[in-house]
Design a protein around this motif. Structure first.
Motif, mmCIF file in Angstrom:
data_model
loop_
_atom_site.group_PDB
_atom_site.id
_atom_site.type_symbol
_atom_site.label_atom_id
_atom_site.label_comp_id
_atom_site.label_asym_id
_atom_site.label_seq_id
_atom_site.Cartn_x
_atom_site.Cartn_y
_atom_site.Cartn_z
ATOM 1 N N ILE A 167 4.034 10.399 -6.957
ATOM 2 C CA ILE A 167 4.893 10.934 -8.167
ATOM 3 C C ILE A 167 4.295 11.013 -9.509
ATOM 4 O O ILE A 167 4.813 12.087 -10.097
ATOM 5 C CB ILE A 167 5.934 9.575 -8.476
ATOM 6 C CG1 ILE A 167 6.777 9.552 -6.948
ATOM 7 C CG2 ILE A 167 6.779 9.888 -9.339
ATOM 8 C CD1 ILE A 167 7.846 8.486 -7.178
ATOM 9 N N SER A 168 3.103 10.410 -9.542
ATOM 10 C CA SER A 168 2.229 10.693 -10.928
ATOM 11 C C SER A 168 1.671 12.066 -10.720
ATOM 12 O O SER A 168 1.641 12.778 -12.055
ATOM 13 C CB SER A 168 1.378 9.559 -11.011
ATOM 14 O OG SER A 168 1.799 8.285 -11.161
ATOM 15 N N CYS A 169 1.170 12.464 -9.890
ATOM 16 C CA CYS A 169 0.548 13.865 -9.558
ATOM 17 C C CYS A 169 1.590 15.114 -9.784
ATOM 18 O O CYS A 169 1.480 15.870 -10.468
ATOM 19 C CB CYS A 169 -0.005 13.903 -8.297
ATOM 20 S SG CYS A 169 -1.438 13.120 -7.896
ATOM 21 N N LEU A 170 2.872 14.713 -9.424
ATOM 22 C CA LEU A 170 4.004 15.359 -9.736
ATOM 23 C C LEU A 170 4.173 15.649 -11.059
ATOM 24 O O LEU A 170 4.613 16.744 -11.557
ATOM 25 C CB LEU A 170 5.078 15.314 -8.652
ATOM 26 C CG LEU A 170 5.034 15.516 -7.158
ATOM 27 C CD1 LEU A 170 6.524 14.867 -6.425
ATOM 28 C CD2 LEU A 170 4.874 16.885 -6.726
ATOM 29 N N ALA A 171 4.289 14.688 -11.545
ATOM 30 C CA ALA A 171 4.890 14.732 -12.916
ATOM 31 C C ALA A 171 3.572 15.221 -13.831
ATOM 32 O O ALA A 171 3.905 16.241 -14.877
ATOM 33 C CB ALA A 171 4.796 13.064 -13.290
ATOM 34 N N TRP A 172 2.373 15.128 -13.428
ATOM 35 C CA TRP A 172 1.206 15.901 -14.145
ATOM 36 C C TRP A 172 1.534 17.373 -13.981
ATOM 37 O O TRP A 172 1.215 17.854 -14.828
ATOM 38 C CB TRP A 172 -0.104 15.168 -13.640
ATOM 39 C CG TRP A 172 -1.141 15.873 -14.450
ATOM 40 C CD1 TRP A 172 -1.771 15.298 -15.692
ATOM 41 C CD2 TRP A 172 -1.940 16.934 -13.926
ATOM 42 N NE1 TRP A 172 -3.045 16.321 -15.785
ATOM 43 C CE2 TRP A 172 -3.029 17.107 -15.155
ATOM 44 C CE3 TRP A 172 -1.798 17.859 -13.025
ATOM 45 C CZ2 TRP A 172 -3.872 18.407 -14.824
ATOM 46 C CZ3 TRP A 172 -2.937 18.995 -12.918
ATOM 47 C CH2 TRP A 172 -3.886 19.109 -13.752
ATOM 48 N N SER A 231 0.733 -1.110 0.013
ATOM 49 C CA SER A 231 0.012 -0.147 0.034
ATOM 50 C C SER A 231 0.798 1.313 0.053
ATOM 51 O O SER A 231 0.725 2.041 -0.650
ATOM 52 C CB SER A 231 -1.010 -0.114 1.137
ATOM 53 O OG SER A 231 -0.203 -0.184 2.382
ATOM 54 N N LYS A 232 1.916 1.270 0.705
ATOM 55 C CA LYS A 232 2.918 2.395 0.677
ATOM 56 C C LYS A 232 3.565 2.458 -0.722
ATOM 57 O O LYS A 232 3.581 3.820 -1.113
ATOM 58 C CB LYS A 232 3.937 2.338 1.690
ATOM 59 C CG LYS A 232 3.624 2.329 3.080
ATOM 60 C CD LYS A 232 4.787 2.278 4.077
ATOM 61 C CE LYS A 232 4.317 2.355 5.478
ATOM 62 N NZ LYS A 232 5.226 2.044 6.499
ATOM 63 N N ALA A 233 3.724 1.604 -1.212
ATOM 64 C CA ALA A 233 4.244 1.759 -2.667
ATOM 65 C C ALA A 233 3.347 2.273 -3.680
ATOM 66 O O ALA A 233 3.690 3.199 -4.451
ATOM 67 C CB ALA A 233 4.761 0.415 -3.312
ATOM 68 N N SER A 234 1.867 1.800 -3.568
ATOM 69 C CA SER A 234 1.092 2.615 -4.183
ATOM 70 C C SER A 234 0.653 3.951 -4.062
ATOM 71 O O SER A 234 0.757 4.768 -4.998
ATOM 72 C CB SER A 234 -0.446 1.852 -4.281
ATOM 73 O OG SER A 234 -0.043 0.244 -4.450
ATOM 74 N N LEU A 235 0.786 4.346 -2.969
ATOM 75 C CA LEU A 235 0.525 5.948 -2.463
ATOM 76 C C LEU A 235 1.936 6.612 -2.997
ATOM 77 O O LEU A 235 1.782 7.647 -3.677
ATOM 78 C CB LEU A 235 0.747 6.066 -0.937
ATOM 79 C CG LEU A 235 -0.673 5.441 -0.332
ATOM 80 C CD1 LEU A 235 -0.659 6.005 1.124
ATOM 81 C CD2 LEU A 235 -1.636 6.468 -0.859
ATOM 82 N N ILE A 236 2.932 6.119 -2.931
ATOM 83 C CA ILE A 236 4.200 6.707 -3.502
ATOM 84 C C ILE A 236 4.104 6.799 -4.871
ATOM 85 O O ILE A 236 4.339 7.824 -5.679
ATOM 86 C CB ILE A 236 5.532 6.015 -3.218
ATOM 87 C CG1 ILE A 236 5.727 6.280 -1.503
ATOM 88 C CG2 ILE A 236 6.879 6.697 -3.767
ATOM 89 C CD1 ILE A 236 6.761 5.355 -1.214
#
Length: 353
Positions: A44-49, A35-40
């Motif tokens: 990261i996807s939000c930052l990239a967007w 679950s922690k890996a999914s949140l990270i």
């Protein structure tokens, strides 16, 4: 002994069933890490967007800025001049030069008397030509004037024989040849008391120029000692005016009227506003000039206006215009309060209609 080495079939079946019922082993710590890996990854996807969106926004702004800079710089670049452009420019300059030369020739011809109108019945010198302003909507006023101070028919002819020409002065309609022009032409056929200024457009904004056209047309048509401009709301004592003119018959360069001066109105929208107010100095005061109700010029001054009409400046009011033309000349100013139409003097020769 051999029998001890073989299992019983029922026991084997029991063992197999027990294995199937046994629960498989699960590790809690592995689920938490997943679950922690999914949140990270989502963060990261939000930052990239956000980064991609920001770059796109910045690129759009840069493109708009670059486009504006290119447009401004392109305006300052020298335009490619074609042969046709050059010929057109030369043609306009040549036409402008010919117009200036024609105006100079016209001025010279006027000064030498070549353009004098030959429609007068006699070359004899008249005492005065009096022009009473009128307009397309002033027919009732004209009827009233003809019934009061302005002679008609045979009386008008007798006045001319005595040396005084009297005419209503009007220009042409902005729509040449329309019903306004035709009505004036028809009225003139009956009364024969109009001076029609073909070169002047009878419109409100053109009124200050009318006085210049009147003096020029009157000089070219009649040879007189004096030329008199009268407003369209003035009653005239013809005999009294003739006496004044005769008393100054020998005066050269005479400029007669009810002399006045006053403040220049420099606020747009107010009555008597003068767009060229800044030309009249810091005190904003008009020079001495004859009031517009009656303006009288001697023969030489009227000829000066006619000869130089193409270059004379017209201000917002015709009396100011005439005063500015005369101010630079060696003229004799005659301030006669009998020509003050609004005064209370009994001997005055004019009054408000």
């Amino acid at each position: 002994m051999e029998m001890s080495q073989h299992h019983h079939p029922d026991s084997l079946l029991n063992v197999m069933n027990a294995d199937r019922r046994r629960k498989p082993y699960s590790n809690p710590s592995s689920s938490t890490h997943s679950s922690k890996a999914s949140l990270i990854m989502a963060f990261i996807s939000c930052l990239a967007w956000l980064y991609v969106a920001g770059r796109l926004w910045q690129d759009a702004g840069n493109r708009a800025l670059l486009s504006n800079l290119l447009q401004k710089s392109s305006r300052n670049l020298p335009r490619v001049v074609t042969v046709e452009d050059k010929l057109m420019d030369l043609g306009c300059k040549e036409i402008g030069r010919k117009i200036v030369e024609a105006e100079m020739d016209l001025t010279l011809a006027k000064s030498q008397g070549y353009l004098r109108h030959n429609s007068s019945s006699s070359d004899r010198r008249l005492l005065a030509v009096i022009g009473a302003y009128t307009g397309f909507g002033s027919r009732l006023n004209r009827k009233r004037f003809r019934a009061s101070w302005m002679p008609r028919g045979d009386d008008l002819k007798k006045l001319e024989e005595s040396g005084v020409v009297l005419r209503f002065v009007i220009g042409r309609s902005p729509n040449r040849g329309d019903s306004l022009d035709r009505n004036i032409d028809n009225e003139n056929l009956k009364t024969k008391d109009f001076l029609i200024l073909d070169s002047h457009e009878e419109a409100g904004e053109e009124l200050p120029k009318k006085v210049k056209f009147f003096f020029s047309a009157a000089v070219e048509r009649w040879n007189a000692d004096f030329y008199v401009k009268v407003d369209d709301d003035i009653n005239i004592d013809i005999n009294g005016l003739i006496e004044i003119l005769k008393s100054h018959h020998d005066r050269h360069g005479a400029y007669l009227g009810c002399m006045k001066s006053g403040a220049v109105v420099n606020e747009e929208g107010k009555p008597w506003y003068e767009p060229d107010w800044w030309k009249f100095g810091d005190d904003k005061s008009y020079f001495r000039h004859a009031a517009g109700s009656i303006i009288i010029l001697s023969n030489s001054l009227a000829h000066y206006v006619n000869v130089n009409s193409a270059s004379l400046k017209s201000y917002a009011h015709d009396d100011i215009s005439v005063g500015s033309w005369i101010m630079g000349l060696d003229a004799s100013y005659v301030d006669d309060d009998r020509l003050c139409c609004s005064s209370s003097r009994q001997e005055k020769v004019c009054s408000r209609a």
